[in-house]
Design a protein around this motif. Structure first.
Motif: not given
Length: 142
Positions: A78-82
């Motif tokens: 899972n790629v997390i941003k903000d």
């Protein structure tokens, strides 16, 4: 109850086979990076019974998907941003891996030439069999 806070930017590796998170930690060289890492071992899982989870707060480009795909191509990335999941990456068995495993054949050229890379080629995808590029010694990823 264990509470591990959310990360703002980075990635979460989920559905890791229970007990495999430390191996992944070392293979990804996370010990050499200056970033926050949370390792959750033996978490309850409806799907797997028990699982490990890695939360890493650093640039997603630091992640080597080939190594992860070789170790376990069923891991969820899972790629997390903000603080939110913005993408999920699917892993596949890599066609070639370099310097992840070492050839065990004592007559292989990699045993003599220490600076030579250990290169393995996927030869049997169904059984997850890799062969040394130089001597054909096989290695099972299972």
């Amino acid at each position: 109850m264990l509470n591990v806070g959310k990360i703002e930017e980075g990635f979460v590796l989920d559905h890791i086979k229970a007990g495999k998170s430390m191996s992944i930690y070392h293979h990804l060289n996370l010990d050499k990076l200056d970033c926050t890492v949370a390792i959750i071992k033996n978490a309850k899982s409806n799907k797997m019974g028990k699982k490990d989870i890695l939360k890493v707060e650093c640039d997603i480009d630091m992640l080597d998907l080939d190594i992860l795909g070789f170790i376990d191509h069923n891991i969820t990335v899972n790629v997390i941003k903000d603080g939110k999941i913005v993408a999920k990456k699917d892993l596949v068995l890599p066609k070639q891996i370099t310097n992840v495993i070492k050839c065990k054949n004592p007559r292989c050229i990699t045993s003599i030439e220490q600076e030579l890379a250990h290169v393995f080629i996927l030869t049997d995808e169904e059984n997850e069999i890799y062969r040394c590029k130089y001597c054909e010694e096989h290695y099972s990823a299972q």
